[in-house]
Design a protein around this motif. Structure first.
Motif, PDB file in Angstrom:
ATOM      1  N   TYR A  23       0.967  -1.157  -0.208  1.00  0.00           N
ATOM      2  CA  TYR A  23       0.024   0.003   0.101  1.00  0.00           C
ATOM      3  C   TYR A  23       0.856   1.363  -0.032  1.00  0.00           C
ATOM      4  O   TYR A  23       0.702   2.216  -0.881  1.00  0.00           O
ATOM      5  CB  TYR A  23      -0.946   0.101   1.263  1.00  0.00           C
ATOM      6  CG  TYR A  23      -1.985  -0.873   1.191  1.00  0.00           C
ATOM      7  CD1 TYR A  23      -2.637  -1.564   0.024  1.00  0.00           C
ATOM      8  CD2 TYR A  23      -2.454  -1.349   2.418  1.00  0.00           C
ATOM      9  CE1 TYR A  23      -3.665  -2.333   0.257  1.00  0.00           C
ATOM     10  CE2 TYR A  23      -3.535  -2.285   2.604  1.00  0.00           C
ATOM     11  CZ  TYR A  23      -4.324  -2.780   1.363  1.00  0.00           C
ATOM     12  OH  TYR A  23      -5.361  -3.463   1.548  1.00  0.00           O
ATOM     13  N   LYS A  26       2.872   1.773  -3.356  1.00  0.00           N
ATOM     14  CA  LYS A  26       1.801   2.066  -4.211  1.00  0.00           C
ATOM     15  C   LYS A  26       1.378   3.650  -4.177  1.00  0.00           C
ATOM     16  O   LYS A  26       1.443   4.384  -5.342  1.00  0.00           O
ATOM     17  CB  LYS A  26       0.568   1.496  -4.305  1.00  0.00           C
ATOM     18  CG  LYS A  26      -0.672   1.635  -5.298  1.00  0.00           C
ATOM     19  CD  LYS A  26      -1.647   0.654  -5.137  1.00  0.00           C
ATOM     20  CE  LYS A  26      -2.440   0.898  -6.469  1.00  0.00           C
ATOM     21  NZ  LYS A  26      -3.479  -0.226  -6.623  1.00  0.00           N
ATOM     22  N   ILE A  27       1.286   4.229  -3.083  1.00  0.00           N
ATOM     23  CA  ILE A  27       0.862   5.726  -2.917  1.00  0.00           C
ATOM     24  C   ILE A  27       1.948   6.593  -3.190  1.00  0.00           C
ATOM     25  O   ILE A  27       1.938   7.640  -3.487  1.00  0.00           O
ATOM     26  CB  ILE A  27      -0.088   5.811  -1.442  1.00  0.00           C
ATOM     27  CG1 ILE A  27       0.699   5.500  -0.318  1.00  0.00           C
ATOM     28  CG2 ILE A  27      -1.473   5.169  -1.847  1.00  0.00           C
ATOM     29  CD1 ILE A  27       0.887   6.806   0.417  1.00  0.00           C
ATOM     30  N   GLU A  28       3.152   6.139  -2.437  1.00  0.00           N
ATOM     31  CA  GLU A  28       4.233   7.054  -2.528  1.00  0.00           C
ATOM     32  C   GLU A  28       4.924   6.991  -4.031  1.00  0.00           C
ATOM     33  O   GLU A  28       5.380   8.347  -4.392  1.00  0.00           O
ATOM     34  CB  GLU A  28       5.366   6.421  -1.459  1.00  0.00           C
ATOM     35  CG  GLU A  28       5.203   6.688  -0.444  1.00  0.00           C
ATOM     36  CD  GLU A  28       6.242   6.136   0.821  1.00  0.00           C
ATOM     37  OE1 GLU A  28       6.479   6.916   1.816  1.00  0.00           O
ATOM     38  OE2 GLU A  28       7.182   5.358   0.376  1.00  0.00           O
ATOM     39  N   LYS A  30       3.146   7.591  -6.504  1.00  0.00           N
ATOM     40  CA  LYS A  30       2.386   8.568  -7.126  1.00  0.00           C
ATOM     41  C   LYS A  30       2.187   9.807  -6.481  1.00  0.00           C
ATOM     42  O   LYS A  30       1.456  10.568  -6.659  1.00  0.00           O
ATOM     43  CB  LYS A  30       0.986   7.987  -7.179  1.00  0.00           C
ATOM     44  CG  LYS A  30       0.626   6.617  -7.970  1.00  0.00           C
ATOM     45  CD  LYS A  30       0.983   6.824  -9.447  1.00  0.00           C
ATOM     46  CE  LYS A  30       0.673   5.624 -10.095  1.00  0.00           C
ATOM     47  NZ  LYS A  30       0.740   5.753 -11.521  1.00  0.00           N
ATOM     48  N   ARG A  32       1.565  10.801  -3.031  1.00  0.00           N
ATOM     49  CA  ARG A  32       0.951  10.675  -1.957  1.00  0.00           C
ATOM     50  C   ARG A  32       1.898  10.249  -0.646  1.00  0.00           C
ATOM     51  O   ARG A  32       3.165   9.714  -0.902  1.00  0.00           O
ATOM     52  CB  ARG A  32      -0.012   9.709  -2.146  1.00  0.00           C
ATOM     53  CG  ARG A  32      -1.142   9.913  -3.139  1.00  0.00           C
ATOM     54  CD  ARG A  32      -1.800  11.602  -3.511  1.00  0.00           C
ATOM     55  NE  ARG A  32      -2.651  11.850  -2.559  1.00  0.00           N
ATOM     56  CZ  ARG A  32      -3.867  11.928  -2.688  1.00  0.00           C
ATOM     57  NH1 ARG A  32      -4.412  11.765  -4.031  1.00  0.00           N
ATOM     58  NH2 ARG A  32      -4.767  12.474  -1.860  1.00  0.00           N
ATOM     59  N   GLU A  36      -1.236  10.696   4.459  1.00  0.00           N
ATOM     60  CA  GLU A  36      -2.543  10.418   3.860  1.00  0.00           C
ATOM     61  C   GLU A  36      -3.117   8.826   3.870  1.00  0.00           C
ATOM     62  O   GLU A  36      -4.420   8.535   3.990  1.00  0.00           O
ATOM     63  CB  GLU A  36      -2.315  11.009   2.390  1.00  0.00           C
ATOM     64  CG  GLU A  36      -2.020  12.249   2.095  1.00  0.00           C
ATOM     65  CD  GLU A  36      -1.914  12.787   0.785  1.00  0.00           C
ATOM     66  OE1 GLU A  36      -2.445  13.756   0.269  1.00  0.00           O
ATOM     67  OE2 GLU A  36      -0.816  12.292   0.161  1.00  0.00           O
ATOM     68  N   LEU A  37      -2.006   7.831   3.749  1.00  0.00           N
ATOM     69  CA  LEU A  37      -2.383   6.572   3.696  1.00  0.00           C
ATOM     70  C   LEU A  37      -2.960   6.422   5.053  1.00  0.00           C
ATOM     71  O   LEU A  37      -4.018   5.700   5.245  1.00  0.00           O
ATOM     72  CB  LEU A  37      -1.233   5.920   3.388  1.00  0.00           C
ATOM     73  CG  LEU A  37      -1.445   4.387   3.864  1.00  0.00           C
ATOM     74  CD1 LEU A  37      -2.511   3.840   2.703  1.00  0.00           C
ATOM     75  CD2 LEU A  37      -0.229   3.616   3.375  1.00  0.00           C
ATOM     76  N   VAL A 105      -7.157   2.734  -1.119  1.00  0.00           N
ATOM     77  CA  VAL A 105      -5.695   2.856  -1.494  1.00  0.00           C
ATOM     78  C   VAL A 105      -5.567   3.186  -2.912  1.00  0.00           C
ATOM     79  O   VAL A 105      -4.869   4.115  -3.248  1.00  0.00           O
ATOM     80  CB  VAL A 105      -4.928   1.715  -1.130  1.00  0.00           C
ATOM     81  CG1 VAL A 105      -3.593   1.794  -1.589  1.00  0.00           C
ATOM     82  CG2 VAL A 105      -4.849   1.642   0.575  1.00  0.00           C
ATOM     83  N   ASP A 106      -6.387   2.476  -3.762  1.00  0.00           N
ATOM     84  CA  ASP A 106      -6.177   2.861  -5.179  1.00  0.00           C
ATOM     85  C   ASP A 106      -6.665   4.078  -5.663  1.00  0.00           C
ATOM     86  O   ASP A 106      -5.907   4.510  -6.221  1.00  0.00           O
ATOM     87  CB  ASP A 106      -7.068   1.621  -5.861  1.00  0.00           C
ATOM     88  CG  ASP A 106      -6.811   1.596  -7.254  1.00  0.00           C
ATOM     89  OD1 ASP A 106      -5.572   1.441  -7.727  1.00  0.00           O
ATOM     90  OD2 ASP A 106      -7.758   1.631  -7.993  1.00  0.00           O
ATOM     91  N   LEU A 108      -6.482   6.825  -3.527  1.00  0.00           N
ATOM     92  CA  LEU A 108      -5.445   7.560  -3.064  1.00  0.00           C
ATOM     93  C   LEU A 108      -4.329   7.777  -4.065  1.00  0.00           C
ATOM     94  O   LEU A 108      -3.805   8.837  -4.526  1.00  0.00           O
ATOM     95  CB  LEU A 108      -4.908   7.186  -1.567  1.00  0.00           C
ATOM     96  CG  LEU A 108      -4.055   7.912  -0.926  1.00  0.00           C
ATOM     97  CD1 LEU A 108      -4.621   9.298  -0.723  1.00  0.00           C
ATOM     98  CD2 LEU A 108      -3.608   7.372   0.251  1.00  0.00           C
ATOM     99  N   ALA A 109      -3.909   6.614  -4.628  1.00  0.00           N
ATOM    100  CA  ALA A 109      -2.605   6.628  -5.685  1.00  0.00           C
ATOM    101  C   ALA A 109      -3.198   7.124  -6.785  1.00  0.00           C
ATOM    102  O   ALA A 109      -2.246   7.685  -7.611  1.00  0.00           O
ATOM    103  CB  ALA A 109      -2.202   5.128  -5.735  1.00  0.00           C
TER     104      ALA A 109
END
Length: 122
Positions: A23, A26-28, A30, A32, A36-37, A105-106, A108-109
């Motif tokens: 998770y 994935k977000i980092e 992009k 984020r 935020e996660l 999570v998706d 957010l990414a």
């Protein structure tokens, strides 16, 4: 949508500590942040960042993770397709809860605005 018992058991027995880094990555990727996660996870589960860290250290399964969670009253507003399954049609509660988190999570990414991710009744 009906998932197979094998699928549901595989999800239930996965360790949260093994999923969490994915998770985060994935977000980092992009742009984020960890904060935020954690905000998204706290909205869904009620867990503070400190509690999330404790659950990782305890090496809980996803089943144990969601048993301890207090699911947000608006979680039912999370809809759409994730991992090939339409979330609102999943009949196994634990599998649906895991897919709720996956979907958040998706989103957010993908750069969705936080106020859209953290759903509320209109």
């Amino acid at each position: 949508m009906i998932t197979t018992p094998e699928h549901d058991q595989r999800i239930a027995k996965m360790f949260f500590a093994s999923v969490y880094p994915h998770y985060l990555t994935k977000i980092e990727k992009k742009g984020r942040t960890l904060d935020e996660l954690h905000q998204v996870m706290q909205w869904l589960t009620g867990f503070t960042p400190k509690k999330i860290e404790a659950l990782i250290e305890e090496n809980v399964t996803l089943e144990q993770f969601f048993k301890q969670a207090t699911l947000n009253q608006n979680a039912h507003l999370i809809k759409g397709v994730i991992c090939g399954y339409r979330i609102e049609d999943i009949t196994t509660p634990l599998t649906q809860q895991v897919r709720y988190l996956d979907k958040l999570v998706d989103e957010l990414a993908k750069g969705r605005k936080m106020e859209k991710i953290l759903r509320s009744e209109k």
